[in-house]
Design a protein around this motif. Sequence first.
Motif, mmCIF file in Angstrom:
data_model
loop_
_atom_site.group_PDB
_atom_site.id
_atom_site.type_symbol
_atom_site.label_atom_id
_atom_site.label_comp_id
_atom_site.label_asym_id
_atom_site.label_seq_id
_atom_site.Cartn_x
_atom_site.Cartn_y
_atom_site.Cartn_z
ATOM 1 N N PRO A 83 0.839 -1.200 0.000
ATOM 2 C CA PRO A 83 0.000 0.000 0.000
ATOM 3 C C PRO A 83 0.871 1.246 0.000
ATOM 4 O O PRO A 83 1.863 1.323 0.697
ATOM 5 C CB PRO A 83 -0.814 -0.122 1.292
ATOM 6 N N GLN A 117 -0.948 -6.461 3.916
ATOM 7 C CA GLN A 117 -0.363 -6.486 2.579
ATOM 8 C C GLN A 117 -0.703 -7.795 1.866
ATOM 9 O O GLN A 117 -1.063 -7.790 0.700
ATOM 10 C CB GLN A 117 1.148 -6.317 2.659
ATOM 11 N N GLU A 120 -4.369 -8.159 0.689
ATOM 12 C CA GLU A 120 -4.747 -7.404 -0.509
ATOM 13 C C GLU A 120 -4.284 -8.059 -1.802
ATOM 14 O O GLU A 120 -4.574 -7.538 -2.882
ATOM 15 C CB GLU A 120 -4.154 -5.996 -0.427
ATOM 16 N N ARG A 150 -6.118 -12.317 5.850
ATOM 17 C CA ARG A 150 -7.310 -11.498 6.114
ATOM 18 C C ARG A 150 -7.814 -11.720 7.535
ATOM 19 O O ARG A 150 -8.146 -10.766 8.248
ATOM 20 C CB ARG A 150 -8.411 -11.838 5.118
#
Length: 161
Positions: A83, A117, A120, A150
Amino acid sequence: MFMQTRFDTSLWLPRPGESLLDYWASLSPIAPFFGISWRFAEADRLDELERPEPAAPSRIDTAAEEAELVAEPAPAVAPAAAPAAAPAALDDLTEIKGVGPKMAQRLGEHGITSYAQIAEWTTATVAEMNEKLGCLPGMIERAEWVRQARELADYVEAKRA
């Protein structure tokens, strides 16, 4: 071991007062297990063997070692899935099943340091990371790293709140 610089024939002759059974048993390397000294033990002592002196390190070896110590580490390459908004938190990636200490280190080298991270990652990113990390084909999918990441990211967020 069995290598001698000189051959001593007296080792093969029976010792004075030695029985025939003791003589035959002493020829075997396992003789000490039967309480009999091994016939060739005297020849195996380190003080009798001629050992070469270890070689001193050459100037080439020391120069290579110094170059390794002075060399700067290569800069870490930022992954495509990182990100851009904020630096990622340092999470214990070994909590993900299938990620050991070495794999966590490899992930860190590619800038992956948090569960968020990994959470995603898309299928394209998974395939790319599979190649970059040197994993077995399909390992990330089989171990379900994204799903686990997650869940762990949600748990960490809930714990921080």
